[in-house]
Scaffold this active site. Structure first.
Site, PDB file in Angstrom:
ATOM      1  N   ARG A  60       3.373  -4.560 -13.076  1.00  0.00           N
ATOM      2  CA  ARG A  60       3.714  -5.795 -13.788  1.00  0.00           C
ATOM      3  C   ARG A  60       2.519  -6.419 -14.489  1.00  0.00           C
ATOM      4  NH1 ARG A  60       7.435  -5.993  -9.294  1.00  0.00           N
ATOM      5  NH2 ARG A  60       5.832  -7.049  -8.093  1.00  0.00           N
ATOM      6  N   GLU A  97       0.373  -5.194   3.470  1.00  0.00           N
ATOM      7  CA  GLU A  97       0.953  -5.487   4.785  1.00  0.00           C
ATOM      8  C   GLU A  97       1.352  -4.204   5.505  1.00  0.00           C
ATOM      9  OE1 GLU A  97       3.951  -8.664   4.920  1.00  0.00           O
ATOM     10  OE2 GLU A  97       3.401  -9.020   2.828  1.00  0.00           O
TER      11      GLU A  97
END
Length: 175
Positions: A60, A97
């Site tokens: 993005r 994560e």
């Protein structure tokens, strides 16, 4: 009249995992006037920082950074996922994560001393920003700022960069 971009960001609960609220910028991208306005705001920021080139991390960051560079008439450099660039690369890894990832840039993509603004859609934990900044600095560039559509302030990404000027169109505090 200033645009409230937050009104045009869709919040999707439990995506991609339960308990997550995904902030979706595609409504902005789908509206040419909004996309142009968001691009213009980030371009004005990059111009104020003296940017000579824009760097955007995959994927993005390409959508956000390319039109900013085009508006300013300066170059755009992609920070790509591994094995996507055909020539000699510089690499930097970063933690997520759920594991780690790597970004790469061509070794000749940034000139020594070149002033760079990093553009991306979202800053959360700032792992991508860390890796992108490391790549630019390893190539001799000077990161003079970072610009985002969205900043998730509760994740404290900004706090990791006390000396970096960071601009966000929209800030989310908590859910």
């Amino acid at each position: 009249m200033a645009i409230d971009f937050k009104e045009h960001i869709a919040s999707v609960k439990d995506f991609p995992n339960k308990g997550i609220i995904f902030r979706d910028i595609t409504p902005i991208l789908q509206d040419g006037k909004l996309y142009r306005a968001a691009t213009h705001e980030l371009a004005e920021y990059a111009k104020s920082r003296g940017a000579e080139v824009i760097v955007g991390p995959e994927a993005r960051g390409f959508i956000v950074g390319c039109p900013v560079a085009t508006e300013l008439g300066i170059g755009f450099v992609p920070a790509r996922k591994p094995h996507k660039l055909p020539r000699e690369v510089e690499s930097a890894s970063y933690d997520l994560e759920y594991g780690s990832n790597v970004l790469e840039m061509h070794k000749d993509a940034i000139k020594p001393g070149q002033k760079v603004v990093i553009c991306d859609d979202l800053m959360a934990t700032a792992g991508t920003l860390h890796a992108t900044k490391e790549l630019i600095e390893n190539l001799g560039g000077e990161v003079v700022g970072a610009a985002f559509y969205i900043e998730l302030t509760d994740l404290k990404g900004r706090e990791q960069f006390p000396d970096l000027d960071i601009y966000s169109l929209v800030k989310y505090h908590g859910a």
